[in-house]
Design an enzyme around this catalytic site. Structure first.
Site: not given
Length: 512
Positions: A265-267, A270
């Site tokens: 996921s994008k999380r 990051e």
RNA sequence: GGUCCGUUCGUCUAGGGGUUAGGACGUAUCCCUUUCACGGAUAAAACACGGGUUCGAUUCCCGUACGGACUACCA
């Protein structure tokens, strides 16, 4: 019957193309090319509420960056256009009506509230999976339960309706997946999926079957998230009477997060500081910017090579493949079944490998790119020399400048730790003598000669060269590590060396 | 919850009824190098568990556990 291989990548333009989507596109591309077929791209924009401006352009740019552009697409149409489902809108209703006539679909008039109420009722009654199916449809408002004249009246009055597929109550649905083998599902676990939405648009399920058929798609290669709805798709091919030309399926394993479990996921991106998208992307609504591999310094070939190996391998021990070599080696049979965790380290390694295979001229261009940002310029000859000795230690093109800039910009300060440890009277002695030698020297200073002269200086000063090399490096570059010093000397040249030695001698103080 | 899919070193994976279970990334050590890196070498590191089948199972079958996907008028 030997059909030309035709595969499609069918993203929906709802934002930036995720790395998993890129891999799907890549596998489709590889399969098509391997088999002398065509790779098409179809935009699945049947959900008008999720349309994001710029997303389609992003998909195009991303594939172009990776050099895997489709043979047929909205911007490069073939004979099976249009290649946007929104532009094909008019044709879907006929197919839905065809199913309706054959008794494999029906009208439904239930409002969202009624559907919600049905689900709540079923949940309260502890029904395991509350869904619109062969049982529950008998209690809903549809053309199966309503009298024919009322159905006609509702349709005539313009009341909103959907068309649902009529899934049989008891039937075994089988499909052969090229990655997973036979998959069997009982129709009682399937629900009466909506085929046509009340806004007149088809759902994915209808549109992808109709379009794949019309576009003569031979193989559907897509993510594993589609596996549960594949039996429905098989049923639809059957109801349309297209079973003999039904494409073969291959459902790709998912890309998982690097630590723990779950879908990437994008999380995660990051958290671990790596990109998730091929190109950087600014969300038009939130304005948020997501990093891209391209902007992060990943070379397209390296990225592609890395991506190809996420779920596939050639069966031998080779790791480095050009796009052409990937095409040659690719086969669906060698795609793995299990989910793949994303490891950015491997991506970096690939990048290093590809970077080192580039010519000095190409690398020099990266170097000068970094310099121009700071308004600096050097002769191409020098840039190539710097690139040549820096490439072994770079992961990204930008590292060439970042870590090699001491060869262009003289140090203004020195690494304190190294200075405290290594700067002493011996180093001062040797450098002073070396400076004198340089000042006497006529002509260019070349690396082998530099070494000779430095040795000479050390002997004169009666100091072992090995003891003060680190200090010499510090004086010239300001830092404690870097490429071969004599090469650096040659690149810097006599005058610059004298200048730097003088500065170091005047600036550095002997500690302890 | 239900349906479906999956499970070999930390990660990507090869393999497949009898193997010292192979490679790559990463990690550690050594060599090379008057630094660091590159390169070379070496090492540590895996068949989720339990039952079958079998002379023999990591490999085949069945369970269990764990993980994942799906479960919308989204794709």
């Amino acid at each position: 019957m030997n059909r030309e291989v035709r595969v499609r990548f069918a993203p929906s333009p709802t934002g930036a193309l995720h790395i998993g989507g890129v891999r799907t596109a890549l596998y489709n591309y590889l399969f098509a090319k391997k088999n002398g077929g065509k790779f098409l791209l179809r935009i699945e924009d049947t959900d008008q509420t999720r349309f994001v401006p710029g997303a389609e352009k992003y998909i195009k740019d991303a594939l172009e960056w990776l050099n895997i552009s489709p043979d047929e697409s909205p911007w490069n149409p073939g004979d099976c256009g249009p290649y946007r489902q929104s532009e094909r809108k008019a044709m879907y209703m006929d197919y839905a009506l065809d199913l309706l006539e054959k008794g494999h679909a029906y009208y439904a008039f239930d409002t969202p509230e009624e559907l919600e109420a049905m689900r709540e009722r079923l949940t309260a009654a502890r029904v395991v999976s509350p869904q619109y199916n062969s049982i529950t449809r008998t209690q809903m408002k549809n053309s199966l339960t309503l009298p024919a004249d009322e159905v006609a009246a509702r349709l005539a009055s313009g009341e909103p309706y959907v068309i649902r597929v009529k899934i049989p109550r008891k039937e075994e649905v089988r499909l052969q997946d090229k990655v997973r083998g036979w998959v069997m599902v009982h129709s009682s676990t399937l629900d009466d999926k909506v085929l046509m939405k009340s806004d007149g648009m088809p759902t994915y399920h209808l549109a992808n079957i109709v379009d794949d058929h019309l576009m003569n798609i031979t193989h559907v290669i897509r993510g594993e998230e589609w596996l549960p709805s594949a039996p429905l798709h098989v049923l639809l091919y059957r109801y349309f009477g297209w079973e003999d030309t039904m494409p073969e399926f291959a459902h790709l394993p998912l890309l998982l997060k690097p630590d723990g479990n779950g879908k990437l996921s994008k999380r995660d991106a990051e958290k671990h500081g790596f990109p998730l998208f091929p190109l950087s992307w600014q969300d038009p609504v939130s304005g948020q910017i997501a990093d891209g591999f391209k902007e992060g310094g990943y070379l397209p070939d390296a990225f592609l090579n890395f991506l190809a190996f996420l779920g596939w391998n050639p069966g031998d021990h080779r790791e480095l493949f050009t796009l052409d070599e990937l095409v040659e080696a690719f086969s669906i049979e060698r795609i793995g079944k299990s989910g793949t965790k994303f490891d950015i380290n491997k991506a970096k390694w690939y990048n290093e490998q590809y970077l080192r295979r580039k010519s000095d001229a190409e690398l020099a261009a990266y170097l000068t790119e970094g310099m121009e940002a700071e308004g600096l310029q050097i002769p191409m000859e020098k840039a190539e020399k710097i690139a040549a000795i820096m490439k072994e230690r770079a992961t990204f093109p930008a590292d060439l400048w970042k870590e090699g800039q001491f060869m262009v910009i003289a140090p203004e300060s020195f690494d304190q730790e190294i200075a405290a440890k290594r700067w002493n009277e011996d180093s001062v002695k040797v450098l002073s003598v070396f400076k004198d030698i340089l000042e006497e020297l006529e002509g260019e200073l070349l690396a082998p000669q530099a070494k000779e002269l430095l040795n000479q200086a050390a002997e004169t000063a009666e100091v072992k060269l090995g003891k003060i090399m680190q200090a010499v490096r510090l004086a010239i570059t300001g830092i404690g590590a870097g490429p071969d010093l004599m090469e650096v000397f040659e690149i810097l040249g006599k005058q610059e060396l004298i200048k730097r030695i003088t500065f170091a001698l005047n600036t550095l103080e002997i500690k302890g």
